[in-house]
Design a protein around this motif. Structure first.
Motif, mmCIF file in Angstrom:
data_model
loop_
_atom_site.group_PDB
_atom_site.id
_atom_site.type_symbol
_atom_site.label_atom_id
_atom_site.label_comp_id
_atom_site.label_asym_id
_atom_site.label_seq_id
_atom_site.Cartn_x
_atom_site.Cartn_y
_atom_site.Cartn_z
ATOM 1 N N GLY A 33 0.788 -1.225 0.000
ATOM 2 C CA GLY A 33 0.000 0.000 0.000
ATOM 3 C C GLY A 33 0.817 1.271 0.000
ATOM 4 O O GLY A 33 0.278 2.348 -0.224
ATOM 5 N N ASP A 63 1.149 1.341 -4.090
ATOM 6 C CA ASP A 63 -0.115 1.166 -4.818
ATOM 7 C C ASP A 63 -1.156 0.671 -3.833
ATOM 8 O O ASP A 63 -1.090 -0.472 -3.393
ATOM 9 N N ASN A 64 -2.093 1.532 -3.516
ATOM 10 C CA ASN A 64 -3.120 1.152 -2.546
ATOM 11 C C ASN A 64 -4.447 0.841 -3.223
ATOM 12 O O ASN A 64 -5.473 0.774 -2.572
ATOM 13 N N SER A 65 -4.414 0.668 -4.548
ATOM 14 C CA SER A 65 -5.651 0.440 -5.290
ATOM 15 C C SER A 65 -5.788 -0.991 -5.799
ATOM 16 O O SER A 65 -6.892 -1.450 -6.050
ATOM 17 N N ALA A 68 -13.731 1.078 -3.993
ATOM 18 C CA ALA A 68 -12.836 1.924 -3.212
ATOM 19 C C ALA A 68 -13.512 2.268 -1.896
ATOM 20 O O ALA A 68 -14.523 2.957 -1.877
ATOM 21 N N GLN A 91 -6.450 6.890 -3.555
ATOM 22 C CA GLN A 91 -6.423 5.658 -4.348
ATOM 23 C C GLN A 91 -6.919 5.911 -5.760
ATOM 24 O O GLN A 91 -6.494 5.239 -6.695
ATOM 25 N N TYR A 134 3.459 7.513 -4.336
ATOM 26 C CA TYR A 134 2.581 7.221 -5.472
ATOM 27 C C TYR A 134 3.002 7.962 -6.740
ATOM 28 O O TYR A 134 2.219 8.074 -7.678
#
Length: 139
Positions: free
Chosen positions: A13, A16-18, A35, A65, A81
């Motif tokens: 995360g 990339d937290n998506s 989400a 996200q 990010y």
């Protein structure tokens, strides 16, 4: 005896937290993404005068996200990010407005859209193809 080694691990995360990057790496043609937002759309943000050039998604209460996928950077000491852009930034405002309008109308914030995927060398994502993206924003 072998000396112990200390490792630091995480769930990914921080970069990339998506979960979208792995799906786009595999060229998934359709993605359903839920989400779980920890923020709400701002009621004080000037949505009426926002343009793709002046849009500030963090001030608008958009969950990071989502907006990092359009190239808005949220790099901080805790998250990185900067390499997560996979969609054209000019499409972020329109997408966020659609989600917000649905939510304000008391409807589920669910969108189904097609986006052209941008080349992302850092993640090894091939660009130039379309993904159909079903997005559900939960508060």
């Amino acid at each position: 005896a072998q000396a112990a080694t200390t490792y630091e691990v995480g769930d990914g995360g921080l970069i990339d937290n998506s979960g979208m990057m792995a799906l786009l790496q595999r060229k998934a043609p359709k993605i359903v993404w839920v989400a779980s937002a920890f923020t709400s759309f701002s009621t004080s943000y000037d949505w009426a005068n926002a343009t793709p050039e002046n849009f500030d998604p963090a001030s608008a209460g958009v969950v990071d996200q989502l907006y990092v996928l359009f190239g808005y950077n949220t790099t901080s000491p805790d998250y990185y990010y900067a390499n997560d852009q996979v969609f054209d930034q000019s499409l972020c405002l329109e997408t966020c407005k659609e989600l917000r309008d649905l939510q304000l109308a008391g409807k589920p914030a669910v969108l189904k859209k097609k986006f052209t995927v941008l080349q992302n060398n850092w993640w090894g994502i091939v660009g130039g193809w379309e993904v159909e993206w079903g997005h559900r924003r939960r508060l």
